[in-house]
Design a protein around this motif. Structure first.
Motif, PDB file in Angstrom:
ATOM      1  N   HIS A  77      -9.320  29.182 -24.956  1.00 29.94           N
ATOM      2  CA  HIS A  77      -8.041  29.745 -24.521  1.00 29.94           C
ATOM      3  C   HIS A  77      -7.589  29.105 -23.208  1.00 29.94           C
ATOM      4  N   CYS A  78      -6.639  28.191 -23.316  1.00 32.70           N
ATOM      5  CA  CYS A  78      -5.967  27.600 -22.157  1.00 32.70           C
ATOM      6  C   CYS A  78      -6.953  26.838 -21.250  1.00 32.70           C
ATOM      7  N   PRO A  80      -8.287  27.422 -18.249  1.00 34.73           N
ATOM      8  CA  PRO A  80      -9.474  28.115 -17.736  1.00 34.73           C
ATOM      9  C   PRO A  80     -10.528  28.402 -18.812  1.00 34.73           C
ATOM     10  N   GLN A 106      -0.221  27.085 -23.470  1.00 37.92           N
ATOM     11  CA  GLN A 106       1.161  27.561 -23.353  1.00 37.92           C
ATOM     12  C   GLN A 106       2.084  26.789 -24.308  1.00 37.92           C
ATOM     13  N   LEU A 117      -1.567  31.422 -16.213  1.00 36.54           N
ATOM     14  CA  LEU A 117      -2.676  30.703 -16.846  1.00 36.54           C
ATOM     15  C   LEU A 117      -2.441  29.198 -16.968  1.00 36.54           C
ATOM     16  N   THR A 118      -1.287  28.723 -16.604  1.00 40.43           N
ATOM     17  CA  THR A 118      -0.998  27.300 -16.753  1.00 40.43           C
ATOM     18  C   THR A 118      -1.910  26.484 -15.836  1.00 40.43           C
ATOM     19  N   ALA A 119      -2.509  25.452 -16.390  1.00 42.36           N
ATOM     20  CA  ALA A 119      -3.472  24.631 -15.649  1.00 42.36           C
ATOM     21  C   ALA A 119      -3.426  23.221 -16.215  1.00 42.36           C
TER      22      ALA A 119
END
Lengths: 519, 519
Positions: A77-78, A80, A106, A117-119
């Motif tokens: 999930h994303c 992280p 995303q 959470l955007t990374a």
């Protein structure tokens, strides 16, 4: 190429993975993966295995592929979520394990809003991956998945990371892609074979370093022919993805972890021939010491690079040398008795030799107390031996989980130190949920033993601050309670007799069992 | 600048950190950090706190700095150790928390040998960091450390990552560096103040979004003056680093997590004034839905960017508006009674209101069951409220650990969901070892409840595969055993009466206690 206008991207992805032979998905999903989860739900055929932490997911995918010889998918999930799985992806990279590493993210148009959470998902994935791509459209995500499987399986194997924006999943217009052909495996150069033969005939002390696919039964038999016909010394790196070994198979030593011990063992070596290995180096540098585990003036030669056909290379070298069939010594005469009394590394190895089930899969993550396990079990029943390959501790319990999913007819025995076991202890829950036939031997020394040795090497006379940072025994971890808390039955052994009884009992039951061995 | 020829790089680093006011180090060391550990041992003054997993280390450094208002150091082991800590560094980045993030790594000359642990340490650190540097010489690592502290503390605060090759530590010639001056904090533009005042006087529905340092007691008092003098609606983002609240303090709502609920709540808003906030967006995109939590045609204005002086901005705006002192409502008359009977989100909030110790530090990581906790506790005794800021779950127990180290005279209450709690449960051991005054309220719903809601939103009628991937109740986790296994006393509550008794008892004891609240 099947086209279905009503299919969304997620469905085309799942169908493509299944068409490519990927039928197991280790998952820790989040919000952005709900359309993928819904597709897994609607389309039969994918076994989904939940992990309660991403390091379990990625380590299990590694262990699975080492035994299944084909990749599993992950679902993370994303950025992280990927980050939590990176350490075991690093180990998978070092093991050259094929993994189809899927990371939900995303939506393409949401990403610029920089939501919490955007990374930098792609930036984090790239260093562990042989192939990295962010999917951009539902119509092409099927083709992306087929490319990912192809890349993961390309010799010698690696992590293919596919980043999956959520709108690519939910948009209509998904197209199932056909499997892509296997990438060609480069042939070994005839010059390299002749050069190696010349070295081995020269009479100079020559080391042959076997790694990767050279550690499987057929390749090892050819290596044995070579060693029997020449004075070649065979060895493997300290850490290996999978070695087939035990009675009736060639026993090959590993390069010792300690550079001093390695240089002592390999004194006098003039040539080093690499078979699927990169140039060996010590794990770490030490002031004023060489990083080479063999003499400084030894010359490095390459028989075969990791991406070449290592089995063919050894067979051709054996033929070039005119090496005949070399029978291996038969099994030991009288069966070894399980050890009694005090718990030592050697005693555990002796009991493992006596009691290891036929065709067990041994997962080892115990660098300090486990020193005798590998050399001391060469006469155990035939088995496979899996190791932590990249030094990122916390691989053992996840590897055991994945291996047990891949090899349901074999007992998995995890020899797990306590310090490293704590990194990914959540794997125990997945073992309980999936009722996996894993016997965990948890080696509780209640300290970071390897670091105490390293600190001594620094020449320090350690005080309380240093000792506290290397002591995990205040308070003591109670692994019986930790295992029970995650649904795994467990018991403690403080003598070899108790261990022998528990180990035999554990190996005969269905499902997991943990033995806390107080050492 | 002190120079000592006999000092090695590690010693100069430790002395520089102490000189810069960094006196706490959360650590999970490895081989390459032994010279740093030895230096910590020889030089008094640094409190070293061991975590058994790097996510505990980085999350604790975040929680510590939120309360201490100065950074702690971390100590991580190579790229994979950093990787394990990235998710909570991502949260620290979103919280704008100062952290001096120290990562030991291979010796400069060992790195090209690509030993097993070698990884792209700098590449992994950069996306979470405001400052990233790999130290190159013992003579300059002290200056590197002083720069790192300065960068971490630069407004609004962030993660400064210093990568520390082992030879830089062990080489002689270290020099202690003097602390560097604080970086200047940009002043708020007078135009921005006047523009905000004009909007607030216009009578148009105007939302003021307060974030970061605008959520501390003094700034909130000025925000209250502004709201009392105009029709301004005050709000905060959904996730905040630290809010001072409770009786006698201004209660400010959060933007709801659900975009639909947010747009309903904020219908009619024409202007949005940002005070330390970035433009709010929903956590995720959903097909056919806006990513804005307020009307599409609302106009965004900036009073102060995150790096500006937010307290000054609010004070000047209040003055510009001629807003007088605005007394807050006094505490409630009759004390609230603890709730009885069935366990609900509202009942827990009521009991928290009745029983929360004065000046408690509340750490909340419970997006689904915890929905009533924040709004329902505005009349509790004065307290601070710390949240997961970056959406990377597994922050709560580490944040509570670090906050308790920073604020030893205050009770820390961790409101922790079970699914997210499993990511970093190793924090419980550090709480036990350090005898931290933390009451963990573990909310055991035994599922990924938020994802079940999201899956329903996808319109799926979930089948077994999907439900299994969102259900963590097969087998049930036993948090009492998990806590006991790490040395933390614990008990289970299945009614509010039992919870109330356990909660009061826990808050009066020394050291940690975990209450598993079965919900």
């Amino acid at each position: 190429m099947e086209t279905q206008d009503t299919m969304n991207g997620a469905e085309s992805l799942v169908k493509t993975l299944l068409a490519c032979g990927v039928d197991t998905c280790f998952a820790n999903p989040g919000t952005s993966e709900m359309h993928f989860v819904a597709a897994l739900d609607r389309i039969p055929g994918m076994r989904c295995v939940l992990g309660l932490f991403e390091g379990v997911v990625t380590g299990a995918a590694d262990g699975y592929a080492r035994m299944a010889e084909k990749p599993a998918a992950t679902l993370l999930h994303c950025g992280p979520g990927l980050a939590n799985g990176l350490a075991n992806l690093h180990n998978a990279r070092r093991a050259q394990t094929p993994v189809v590493n899927i990371i939900g993210d995303q939506a393409t148009y949401h990403r610029p809003l920089d939501a919490p959470l955007t990374a930098d998902t792609e930036g984090w994935a790239r260093p562990v991956s042989v192939w990295t791509r962010t999917a951009t459209h539902a119509a092409t995500v099927g083709a992306d998945a087929a490319s990912a499987v192809q890349a993961a399986l390309g010799a010698p194997g690696g992590v293919a990371s596919l980043i999956l924006p959520s709108d690519v999943c939910w948009d209509a217009g998904g197209k199932v892609a056909a499997p892509l052909p296997a990438l060609p495996v480069p042939k070994v150069s005839p010059d390299a074979v002749q050069n190696a033969a010349r070295l081995l005939r020269s009479g100079q002390p020559t080391l042959v370093v076997l790694a990767g696919a050279a550690l499987r039964e057929g390749a090892l038999a050819d290596a044995h022919r070579i060693a029997a016909a020449t004075d070649a010394r065979l060895i493997t790196p300290m850490s290996n993805s999978r070695v087939t070994r035990g009675q009736g198979r060639l026993a090959v030593d590993r390069i010792p972890y300690s550079g001093d011990a390695a240089r002592q063992k390999l004194a006098g070596i003039r040539n080093v021939i690499l078979v699927g290995a990169t140039t060996p180096a010590t794990f770490f540098a030490y002031p004023g010491k060489s990083a080479r585990p063999f003499p400084e003036d030894a010359v490095i030669h390459v028989l075969a690079r990791p991406e070449e056909d290592l089995g063919e290379a050894l067979a051709r070298l054996a033929d070039e040398l005119g090496a005949g069939a070399a029978p291996l010594p038969a099994g030991q005469g009288a069966p070894v008795q399980a050890a009694r009394g005090a718990i030592t590394s050697e005693a555990v190895a002796q009991s493992l030799t006596a009691l290891l089930p036929e065709q067990a899969v041994v997962v080892e993550e115990s660098v300090s107390f486990g020193r005798a396990f590998y050399p001391g079990t060469v006469h155990a029943a035939p088995h496979d031996w899996l190791q932590l390959t990249g030094g990122a501790i916390g691989a053992g319990l996840p590897l055991a989980t994945g291996a047990a999913i891949a090899a349901p007819d074999r007992r998995v025995v995890a020899l797990q130190a306590d310090g490293s076991g704590m990194y990914t202890l959540q794997a125990l829950w997945t073992m309980a949920r999936e009722k996996l036939d894993v016997t965990v031997v948890l080696l509780a020394n209640r300290k970071y033993a390897i670091l105490l040795g390293e600190l001594a090497g620094v020449g320090a006379n350690p005080g309380k601050t240093a000792l506290d940072m290397l002591d995990i025994g205040n308070p003591d971890l109670d692994w019986v309670k930790l295992a029970n808390g995650m649904g795994v039955e467990a018991a403690r052994a403080e003598t070899m007799e108790a261990f022998n009884d528990l180990f035999q009992g554990a190996n005969q039951r269905k499902g997991p069992f943990l033995i806390e061995l107080v050492i």
